[in-house]
Design a protein around this motif. Structure first.
Motif, PDB file in Angstrom:
ATOM      1  N   UNK A 196       0.814  -1.212   0.000  1.00 50.18           N
ATOM      2  CA  UNK A 196       0.000   0.000   0.000  1.00 50.18           C
ATOM      3  C   UNK A 196       0.849   1.264   0.000  1.00 50.18           C
ATOM      4  N   UNK A 197       2.047   1.191   0.569  1.00 48.01           N
ATOM      5  CA  UNK A 197       2.877   2.393   0.697  1.00 48.01           C
ATOM      6  C   UNK A 197       3.311   2.928  -0.670  1.00 48.01           C
ATOM      7  N   UNK A 198       3.979   2.134  -1.536  1.00 52.38           N
ATOM      8  CA  UNK A 198       4.345   2.680  -2.850  1.00 52.38           C
ATOM      9  C   UNK A 198       3.136   3.031  -3.707  1.00 52.38           C
ATOM     10  N   UNK A 199       2.038   2.323  -3.522  1.00 56.62           N
ATOM     11  CA  UNK A 199       0.838   2.627  -4.308  1.00 56.62           C
ATOM     12  C   UNK A 199       0.280   3.994  -3.936  1.00 56.62           C
ATOM     13  N   UNK A 245      10.393  -0.191  -6.124  1.00 51.38           N
ATOM     14  CA  UNK A 245      10.893  -1.553  -5.962  1.00 51.38           C
ATOM     15  C   UNK A 245      12.395  -1.561  -5.702  1.00 51.38           C
ATOM     16  N   UNK A 246      13.142  -0.734  -6.430  1.00 56.16           N
ATOM     17  CA  UNK A 246      14.584  -0.691  -6.247  1.00 56.16           C
ATOM     18  C   UNK A 246      14.950  -0.140  -4.872  1.00 56.16           C
ATOM     19  N   UNK A 247      14.266   0.937  -4.456  1.00 52.36           N
ATOM     20  CA  UNK A 247      14.569   1.555  -3.162  1.00 52.36           C
ATOM     21  C   UNK A 247      14.183   0.632  -2.015  1.00 52.36           C
ATOM     22  N   UNK A 248      12.989   0.054  -2.074  1.00 52.49           N
ATOM     23  CA  UNK A 248      12.549  -0.841  -1.002  1.00 52.49           C
ATOM     24  C   UNK A 248      13.449  -2.072  -0.933  1.00 52.49           C
ATOM     25  N   UNK A 256      19.059  -5.337   7.342  1.00 52.27           N
ATOM     26  CA  UNK A 256      19.725  -6.496   7.926  1.00 52.27           C
ATOM     27  C   UNK A 256      21.129  -6.155   8.421  1.00 52.27           C
ATOM     28  N   UNK A 257      21.656  -5.031   7.926  1.00 51.11           N
ATOM     29  CA  UNK A 257      23.013  -4.641   8.298  1.00 51.11           C
ATOM     30  C   UNK A 257      23.051  -3.520   9.323  1.00 51.11           C
ATOM     31  N   UNK A 258      22.010  -2.672   9.303  1.00 52.90           N
ATOM     32  CA  UNK A 258      21.999  -1.450  10.114  1.00 52.90           C
ATOM     33  C   UNK A 258      20.855  -1.532  11.117  1.00 52.90           C
ATOM     34  N   UNK A 259      21.085  -1.175  12.380  1.00 50.06           N
ATOM     35  CA  UNK A 259      20.035  -1.343  13.392  1.00 50.06           C
ATOM     36  C   UNK A 259      18.871  -0.366  13.272  1.00 50.06           C
ATOM     37  N   UNK A 260      19.124   0.880  12.842  1.00 44.82           N
ATOM     38  CA  UNK A 260      18.061   1.891  12.834  1.00 44.82           C
ATOM     39  C   UNK A 260      17.527   2.107  11.418  1.00 44.82           C
ATOM     40  N   UNK A 261      16.193   2.168  11.250  1.00 44.28           N
ATOM     41  CA  UNK A 261      15.600   2.381   9.925  1.00 44.28           C
ATOM     42  C   UNK A 261      16.089   3.640   9.232  1.00 44.28           C
ATOM     43  N   UNK A 262      16.264   4.724   9.978  1.00 42.80           N
ATOM     44  CA  UNK A 262      16.724   5.966   9.351  1.00 42.80           C
ATOM     45  C   UNK A 262      18.077   5.766   8.685  1.00 42.80           C
ATOM     46  N   UNK A 263      19.024   5.159   9.418  1.00 41.35           N
ATOM     47  CA  UNK A 263      20.355   4.920   8.865  1.00 41.35           C
ATOM     48  C   UNK A 263      20.312   3.925   7.703  1.00 41.35           C
ATOM     49  N   UNK A 323       7.884   7.763   4.691  1.00 42.89           N
ATOM     50  CA  UNK A 323       6.824   6.875   5.182  1.00 42.89           C
ATOM     51  C   UNK A 323       7.405   5.560   5.697  1.00 42.89           C
ATOM     52  N   UNK A 324       8.341   4.996   4.963  1.00 45.44           N
ATOM     53  CA  UNK A 324       8.927   3.718   5.371  1.00 45.44           C
ATOM     54  C   UNK A 324       9.686   3.848   6.692  1.00 45.44           C
ATOM     55  N   UNK A 325      10.410   4.957   6.856  1.00 42.94           N
ATOM     56  CA  UNK A 325      11.144   5.150   8.107  1.00 42.94           C
ATOM     57  C   UNK A 325      10.184   5.336   9.278  1.00 42.94           C
ATOM     58  N   UNK A 326       9.123   6.108   9.064  1.00 43.83           N
ATOM     59  CA  UNK A 326       8.143   6.324  10.132  1.00 43.83           C
ATOM     60  C   UNK A 326       7.457   5.015  10.510  1.00 43.83           C
ATOM     61  N   UNK A 327       7.145   4.185   9.542  1.00 40.26           N
ATOM     62  CA  UNK A 327       6.461   2.921   9.814  1.00 40.26           C
ATOM     63  C   UNK A 327       7.402   1.868  10.394  1.00 40.26           C
TER      64      UNK A 327
END
Length: 692
Positions: A196-199, A245-248, A256-263, A323-327
């Motif tokens: 739903x997010x990219x849509x 698709x490429x960004x996600x 899987x490599x970085x602990x925080x979504x923002x980073x 949106x992805x970072x907030x979610x």
């Protein structure tokens, strides 16, 4: 306490960035809302809005708007009975025509023209009452249809029917596109929420593109048509979803490599940002090359399509990450990428197998693939001739039914006038010349004003036949530069001739622009040449498949004159996108020291999933056009969808990879990577697959 406080402040600032981006987007949408809703008001689908800018027929259309009464709306009332018209039929027809004349201001009293076999009666009706107002024209046509029992055809009725079809596209086109993209994203992501997010972001980008396009129209008077806005919507959802698709995909990898979504998102944008920017830039530049076209419809589509791509780019690189970072990670549920986890190896097995086959036998793969594309391209020899007006709908509106009736009842007579516009001092000479021209049945003086005089010419041949085309060419040759020859049939002739001219100008411009961007991005001459040759081969094969299915399977009686050019621009610009995704990752691997052969196979394994997913989405969005009621849109959608699939699953997967393996370091010539020696162990830097 200083260092911990700075760390807390830094984290707080990072958390605030996504919310700030979301707030900015709320402001942008609020500002765009008043303008997005006005785009439909400036959309024009009159013939003059599609015609070549410099053609005779365009000049005729513009000059007739300035004659007394303005632009005329020309109709043909067709009364027909298979067994022959009765006296009651003829008297009833006369009463109905008189009623039309009483209710509307007509240019002349309509006169009946019976067919030789007595089955049909034709009345030519012309009125300047609606002028250039499309709504007034449509009202006039509907009023006439309600007044008479005849089939109402002619250029005015055809324009009304075409306008209604284009106006009806917006809703079904948008809903169908959204549904197709939603279904594919659910299958790709296997998540009840992530799709739903990219849509939603694509929908926001489409809304913004409508507002920007309206602004461009108001500021620069670019042509906006139903065709261009429809293609813009397709591009926003298709190309925008590809970028998503490429960004996600890269974001999931970094989580899987970085602990925080923002980073993780910052790392993802650093990693795939150059490829996304380059691919969107390539598409934008390719679309803007259409500004060099002489065809109004093609020239107007260029900036409109470019706006769609740029709005998709901006939304997918700002709003989507925010949106992805907030979610957070929970948006990926149930396949949440936990920090420190490893992806399933099985997910890359398909593309590993494809890459291995291309790597083991690159020469055989290249020869077989090239032969297949060449064989498919031979189908272009089977493309039907130029599309006629009466064949431009997938259904049969009343105007087309009337034209078909006329063609059958008057096989040896022109039923559609040819309009000649001459300077008033030369009008008598132009009238004599027209009457003496080969193939002319009659010529009569029409309106005059502003230094111009209108002459209505009726040809002996039926409309849009080879004989009538010859008559139009003879008229233009005999009348010279002092007069213009236009009308519906002349418009179709100009469309064909200008399409050929535009191909000769725009195609080299697109190829040169795309090649230059690829050279700057990849720091090579060989790799860009491989990509460009590949997409040109895909275009030929896709057009060839069109030749095999248009008439035999789909029943299309002609090919839109603009199809070769538009399909070329879209397939080259969009096809190079996937080449950029693949080659950019391959270059990353080589810069890390990986031997080129291994780098090519690793790039395919790591980008194969996202390229396949992106190709499926893009092909599906363009395939939506196949269900639209206009043959031009259906043909364009089919050729591009087929081309994208060929590019995704044959060219990128096998041919480009095989060529890269075969050429080894020469693929990066003359850049520095072509001279860098392989590492002693020929090591291969394995990265976590960027699968989706």
């Amino acid at each position: 306490m200083g260092a911990p406080n700075r760390t807390i402040e830094e984290r707080g600032g990072r958390r605030a960035v996504p919310w700030g981006v979301l707030a900015l987007w709320v402001i942008v949408l609020a500002l765009a809302a008043p303008f997005a809703g006005k785009l439909g008001d400036v959309q024009k689908d009159r013939p003059v809005d599609y015609l070549p800018a410099s053609a005779d027929s365009t000049q005729v259309a513009k000059i007739t708007e300035q004659l007394p009464g303005g632009e005329s709306t020309d109709l043909v009332l067709v009364y027909h009975r298979d067994g022959g018209l009765t006296a009651a039929d003829r008297s009833g027809a006369a009463r109905e025509v008189a009623a039309v004349a009483a209710e509307h201001r007509l240019a002349a009293t309509p006169r009946p023209v019976p067919s030789k076999d007595g089955t049909t009666l034709m009345y030519a009706v012309s009125s300047t009452e609606p002028g250039t107002d499309e709504k007034a024209r449509d009202t006039f046509v509907h009023d006439v249809r309600e007044t008479v029992t005849a089939e109402v055809g002619g250029p005015g009725a055809l324009a009304t029917d075409a306008g209604e079809v284009y106006n009806s596209l917006d809703g079904p086109l948008l809903y169908t596109t959204v549904a197709v993209v939603a279904i594919l994203l659910v299958l790709i992501y296997r998540s009840p929420f992530l799709w739903l997010v990219p849509l939603v972001v694509a929908g926001v980008a489409d809304f913004l593109s409508m507002a920007v396009t309206y602004g461009l129209h108001q500021g620069f008077d670019i042509s906006v048509s139903g065709q261009s806005t429809g293609v813009m919507t397709i591009l926003v959802f298709g190309a925008g979803t590809d970028y998503a698709l490429l960004i996600v995909s890269r974001y999931r990898e970094e989580l899987r490599r970085v602990p925080r979504p923002y980073d993780a998102m910052a790392a993802a944008l650093r990693g795939c940002g150059p490829a996304v920017l380059a691919s969107s830039g390539t598409v934008t530049v390719g679309m803007l090359c259409l500004l060099a076209a002489d065809m109004n419809s093609s020239r107007g589509m260029g900036p409109t399509a470019a706006v769609g791509v740029l709005c998709a780019l901006v939304a997918m690189t700002t709003l989507l990450p925010a949106l992805l970072v907030v979610l957070g990670r929970r948006v990926f549920w149930p396949l949440v990428p936990a920090y420190g986890s490893e992806p399933k190896v099985a997910r890359r097995s398909l593309f590993a197998a494809m890459g291995s086959s291309a790597g083991r036998r690159p020469v055989a793969v290249l020869v077989t693939g090239a032969a297949a594309l060449a064989a498919l391209a031979l189908g272009t020899l089977n493309l039907p001739g130029a599309l006629k007006q009466q064949d431009s709908f997938t259904s049969t509106p009343e105007s087309i039914a009337g034209m078909e009736t006329l063609a059958a009842a008057y096989p040896d007579m022109g039923t559609q006038p040819i309009t000649v516009i001459a300077r008033t001092p030369d009008a008598d000479r132009a009238l004599r010349t027209a009457r003496a021209a080969d193939g002319v049945l009659s010529a009569e003086r029409g309106r005059a004003g502003g230094g111009w005089t209108e002459i209505s010419v009726v040809a002996e041949a039926a409309p849009q036949t080879a004989a009538e085309t010859a008559t139009i060419k003879d008229l233009r040759a005999d009348l010279g530069k002092d007069a213009y020859v236009g009308g519906p049939s002349a418009e179709q002739l100009d469309l064909r001739e200008t399409s050929a001219r535009d191909r000769n100008v725009v195609v080299p411009l697109v190829l040169g622009s795309v090649l230059l961007i690829l050279i700057l991005l990849l720091r090579s001459l060989v790799a860009p040449m491989i990509l460009v040759v590949a997409v040109v081969a895909v275009w030929g094969a896709a057009l060839g498949i069109g030749g095999l299915v248009f008439e035999p399977l789909l029943g299309f009686e002609g090919t839109d004159p603009g199809l070769p050019l538009l399909s070329f621009v879209f397939l080259v610009a969009l096809g190079v996108d996937y080449g950029i995704f693949l080659m950019h990752r391959m270059r990353e691997e080589c810069m890390d020291g990986t031997e080129p052969r291994a780098a090519a196979l690793t790039a395919l394994r790591t980008t194969g999933g996202v390229i396949a997913s992106a190709g499926l989405v893009l092909a599906a969005t363009f395939a939506v056009l196949v269900n639209m009621p206009m043959v031009q849109l259906a043909e364009l959608g089919l050729v591009i969808a087929i081309g994208v699939l060929l590019d995704t699953f044959l060219v990128r997967t096998y041919l480009v990879t095989g060529a890269s393996v075969l050429l080894n370091r020469k693929v990066w010539w003359p850049g520095p990577l072509a001279r860098r020696p392989a590492s002693p162990a020929g090591r291969e830097v394995e990265r976590t697959p960027a699968g989706v």
